[in-house]
Design a protein around this motif. Sequence first.
Motif, PDB file in Angstrom:
ATOM      1  N   GLU A 268      -8.507  -6.349  -4.871  1.00  0.00           N
ATOM      2  CA  GLU A 268      -8.929  -6.020  -3.504  1.00  0.00           C
ATOM      3  C   GLU A 268      -8.605  -4.580  -3.124  1.00  0.00           C
ATOM      4  O   GLU A 268      -8.271  -4.286  -1.971  1.00  0.00           O
TER       5      GLU A 268
ATOM      6  N   LYS B 276       0.833  -1.200   0.000  1.00  0.00           N
ATOM      7  CA  LYS B 276       0.000   0.000   0.000  1.00  0.00           C
ATOM      8  C   LYS B 276       0.872   1.256   0.000  1.00  0.00           C
ATOM      9  O   LYS B 276       1.998   1.249   0.463  1.00  0.00           O
TER      10      LYS B 276
ATOM     11  N   TYR C  94      -4.626  -4.008  -2.910  1.00  0.00           N
ATOM     12  CA  TYR C  94      -5.097  -3.399  -1.656  1.00  0.00           C
ATOM     13  C   TYR C  94      -4.962  -1.882  -1.617  1.00  0.00           C
ATOM     14  O   TYR C  94      -5.153  -1.268  -0.581  1.00  0.00           O
TER      15      TYR C  94
END
Length: 341
Positions: A245, A196, A220
């Motif tokens: 995701e 991230k 993510y």
Amino acid sequence: MSFTLSEITLLQFLLYRRYSSNFSAVFSLLLQFLTDQLQMEGRKWEDLNKDILVNVLRRVGMESLLLDVPFVCKSWYKATREPQCWEHLIFPSYIKPDDIWEEESPHRGFAERLAMKYQANLSVFAFVKFIVNRSCGNATIIKLPGHCPEEALEYIANECPKLKILDVGSYNVIINAIIPKFISKWKKLEMLRLGKFYLKEILPQIGLHCNNFISLSAPYNYFGKDEASALVASLPKLEYLDLHEGGFEKEALLMIFQGCKQLVHLDVRQCFGFSDDDAEILELASHIPAFMCEGSMVVPEIEPSSLHDRRLDHELFCDEINHDDCVYDLNFDFDDRFEDI
């Protein structure tokens, strides 16, 4: 070139190791068979074809290359010191046993063996430096260990100019933060897996310095129009993109379709911000051979203003995060995708 049965056995073992993870179960059997066969052939261990031996050993994995193979015989020990054995550096998720919380963790074995064989207080940086030195500057694939410190990445940047593939890990936040200043060292970089944050800072550096770059994995993450704009501007020739995701603004995904025309693989499964049956998205993605969006949805409770607030929270987190201990495990199998590199 003709090979003896011993060398053919090594080649067969190479194929077995390539398609099986059960290395430890057959390693002792391999040694016993080769010992018997060499005796029948009237040969010694050191008589084995060195090129075949090195080609096998470079694929057995870091644990066996460090803790099993060198102790078979002197010739195998010498083979493990060849730089070709250390071109693919897939570090274990944990180097220090104290970093593993679960008693039954599959990662514990390697970490405990390292502690016993070398020293209990072996630091992550010392271990990374030790392994990188074995490669003599020839490393092309590196998967970083968990709890990887900044000085380890800096050492890799200075000592691995041939690096083509780097897997940072999803939550190795401190490393994500400093990658932009090292990208210029890896001019041959082709594939990168990030965690991230910091995409907007990293992407322009890749576009500027890495002419052969084709694959980005950054699951993510939140992906808004700013991130999409940076991606399209920096990497218009990208071929593989994995953003599963994550959180999306639909407009950001549309910008990717329109700006990255050479995509052959796009994974946006299990994302929120758009629906997996959105007709406009499916139409624009129809030219991508491997497009995956299963499970993605628009969450009714999240309004556009909330997505904007989420982006602001994301950026504030990047600025204020305490980087200590922000490292988690990420499994990644390089062999299948990158075997020809």
